[in-house]
Motif scaffolding. Structure first.
Motif, short mmCIF file in Angstrom:
data_model
loop_
_atom_site.label_atom_id
_atom_site.label_comp_id
_atom_site.label_asym_id
_atom_site.label_seq_id
_atom_site.Cartn_x
_atom_site.Cartn_y
_atom_site.Cartn_z
N VAL A 11 35.66 56.05 62.11
CA VAL A 11 35.94 55.18 60.96
C VAL A 11 35.05 55.53 59.78
O VAL A 11 35.50 55.62 58.64
CB VAL A 11 35.77 53.70 61.37
CG1 VAL A 11 35.96 52.78 60.17
CG2 VAL A 11 36.77 53.33 62.47
N ASN A 14 36.13 58.62 58.07
CA ASN A 14 37.52 58.59 57.63
C ASN A 14 38.36 59.69 58.30
O ASN A 14 39.20 60.33 57.66
CB ASN A 14 37.61 58.72 56.10
CG ASN A 14 38.94 58.23 55.57
OD1 ASN A 14 39.59 57.39 56.18
ND2 ASN A 14 39.37 58.77 54.44
N SER A 16 41.14 61.04 61.19
CA SER A 16 42.39 60.48 61.71
C SER A 16 42.38 60.40 63.23
O SER A 16 43.01 59.51 63.82
CB SER A 16 43.59 61.32 61.25
OG SER A 16 43.47 62.65 61.71
N GLY A 81 38.36 48.75 64.15
CA GLY A 81 39.72 49.25 64.01
C GLY A 81 40.44 49.31 65.34
O GLY A 81 39.88 48.97 66.39
N GLY A 102 45.02 51.88 61.21
CA GLY A 102 44.40 50.90 60.32
C GLY A 102 44.63 49.47 60.75
O GLY A 102 45.69 49.13 61.28
N ASP A 104 44.59 46.90 58.57
CA ASP A 104 45.45 46.35 57.53
C ASP A 104 46.57 47.34 57.23
O ASP A 104 46.35 48.55 57.16
CB ASP A 104 44.64 46.10 56.24
CG ASP A 104 43.52 45.09 56.47
OD1 ASP A 104 43.79 44.08 57.15
OD2 ASP A 104 42.39 45.34 56.00
N PRO A 106 48.75 49.36 54.99
CA PRO A 106 48.56 49.80 53.60
C PRO A 106 49.81 49.55 52.76
O PRO A 106 50.91 49.35 53.28
CB PRO A 106 48.30 51.31 53.74
CG PRO A 106 48.87 51.69 55.05
CD PRO A 106 48.81 50.49 55.93
N THR A 141 53.08 54.74 60.09
CA THR A 141 52.53 54.00 58.96
C THR A 141 53.62 53.68 57.95
O THR A 141 53.69 52.56 57.41
CB THR A 141 51.40 54.81 58.30
OG1 THR A 141 50.42 55.12 59.29
CG2 THR A 141 50.74 54.01 57.18
N TYR A 167 50.17 49.15 64.48
CA TYR A 167 49.82 48.08 63.52
C TYR A 167 50.25 46.73 64.08
O TYR A 167 51.35 46.59 64.62
CB TYR A 167 50.52 48.33 62.18
CG TYR A 167 49.95 49.50 61.42
CD1 TYR A 167 48.84 49.35 60.59
CD2 TYR A 167 50.52 50.77 61.54
CE1 TYR A 167 48.31 50.43 59.90
CE2 TYR A 167 50.00 51.85 60.85
CZ TYR A 167 48.89 51.67 60.03
OH TYR A 167 48.38 52.73 59.35
#
Length: 354
Positions: A11, A14, A16, A81, A102, A104, A106, A141, A167
């Protein structure tokens, strides 16, 4: 070594993905490239211990892993996460790949997605929408942003079938129920058959893997549901051909007719490494269902779909090569990258002007 500490690094940097395998230090995927961490090389006992931490308190998953040699699941780390996890055996040892998902969802525009087109597709009340691309191209995503848009705008029942759940969607204006393959149901095909009795308005199928799942998804789209799903293809024509080729020859004409009637759109995507800043940008091919596209599918002329997408530029359609060239001309990617990801060489050269 603690697996949660490694996931915090994912995290923080950043990344993946992170890979844990014998003979290498823990390795991140940063901006599309594998990057080993400055940590000791993992031994067989190390990967077993780290993966054991992921599977702790999950005896069903451990049993499935020992029996089949691989298992998929999701792993949540509070305030850090969620991760999509695949644990597998290789050369007798244990290995795993974890993808950061993620917390949240996006916004479309933050991802570089065409908001108006995706919202317009999401406004359909029935039919089939496909998001396609290679592994790791952001299909899940993109679908999550579309589901979130519908969740806010509609008052309906949205049912997702995922392997694993990525998600997490909260109930907003709509009711969202998420079923995980292997936990809440045995297979996509079983879950999809059952879904037709669960009063859904929208059904998200994480992946159309086999003939039975594809057939049931087509039936669901025909009977008044909006179905969203993914395939590992690049380009609308290849996607349609892949679906049809799953079926035996005597059924293919029937599938063409069904697809022509229900297909609302195909969004194909690739993530390209940027040259202006660190990170990646998304190149998209967008095909929107219309009478001309439907005729081409019905009449077995999918090879003409590319030119039909070019013709439909004013309605929001775009070819993959046009999207790639736009990124190049606007300085986001290098010529080498553009050339590497281009789909049709002659068309790419014409667009690039060289």
């Amino acid at each position: 070594m603690d697996v949660n500490d490694l996931l915090e690094i994912v995290v923080e940097q950043n990344a993946s993905d992170i890979h844990l395998t014998v003979g290498l230090p823990p390795t991140l995927r940063l901006h599309g490239q594998l990057t080993p961490l400055d940590l000791p090389t993992l031994r067989e006992a190390d990967t077993k211990e780290l993966i054991g931490q992921l599977l702790e308190g999950k005896p069903i998953l451990m049993e499935k892993f020992r029996e089949k040699g691989e298992v998929d699941f999701s792993y949540a780390l509070q305030d850090i996460g969620r991760f999509r996890v695949n644990v597998y055996k290789q050369r007798g040892s244990w290995a795993t790949a974890l993808r950061l998902v993620g917390v949240d969802i996006p916004r479309m525009e933050d991802l570089g997605l065409p908001r108006k087109i995706l919202e317009s597709l999401s406004d359909n009340t029935r039919g089939l929408i496909l998001v396609t691309g290679p592994t790791g191209s952001g299909k899940s995503t993109t679908l999550a942003t579309m589901v979130d848009y519908m969740n806010q705008k509609r008052r309906e029942h949205i049912l997702t079938l995922e392997d694993p759940i990525e998600y997490l969607h909260k109930h907003k204006n709509s009711m969202v129920n998420q079923r995980e393959i292997g936990f809440d149901t045995n297979s996509y095909a079983n879950a999809l058959r059952a879904a037709l009795r669960e009063d859904p308005d929208v059904i998200l199928v994480g992946e159309m893997r086999d003939q039975e799942t594809i057939s049931t998804a087509i039936t669901a789209a025909e009977t008044g549901h909006l179905v969203l799903s993914t395939l590992h293809t690049i380009g609308a024509a290849q996607t349609i051909d892949r679906i049809i080729d799953v079926f035996p020859p005597h059924q293919q004409q029937q599938i063409r007719v069904q697809l022509a009637n229900i297909l609302k759109g195909v969004v194909s995507q690739q993530l390209l490494p940027r040259c202006d800043i660190k990170g990646r940008c998304v190149a998209l091919e967008i095909m929107l269902g219309n009478a001309a596209i439907a005729n081409l599918i019905r009449e077995e002329k999918t090879h003409q779909i590319y030119s039909q997408i070019q013709t439909g530029a004013l309605t929001g359609m775009v070819t993959m090569d046009a999207s790639i060239v736009k990124h190049y001309k606007e300085g986001r990617i290098s010529l080498e990258t553009a050339s590497h990801y281009a789909q049709i060489r002659d068309e790419f050269k014409r667009l690039i002007g060289r």
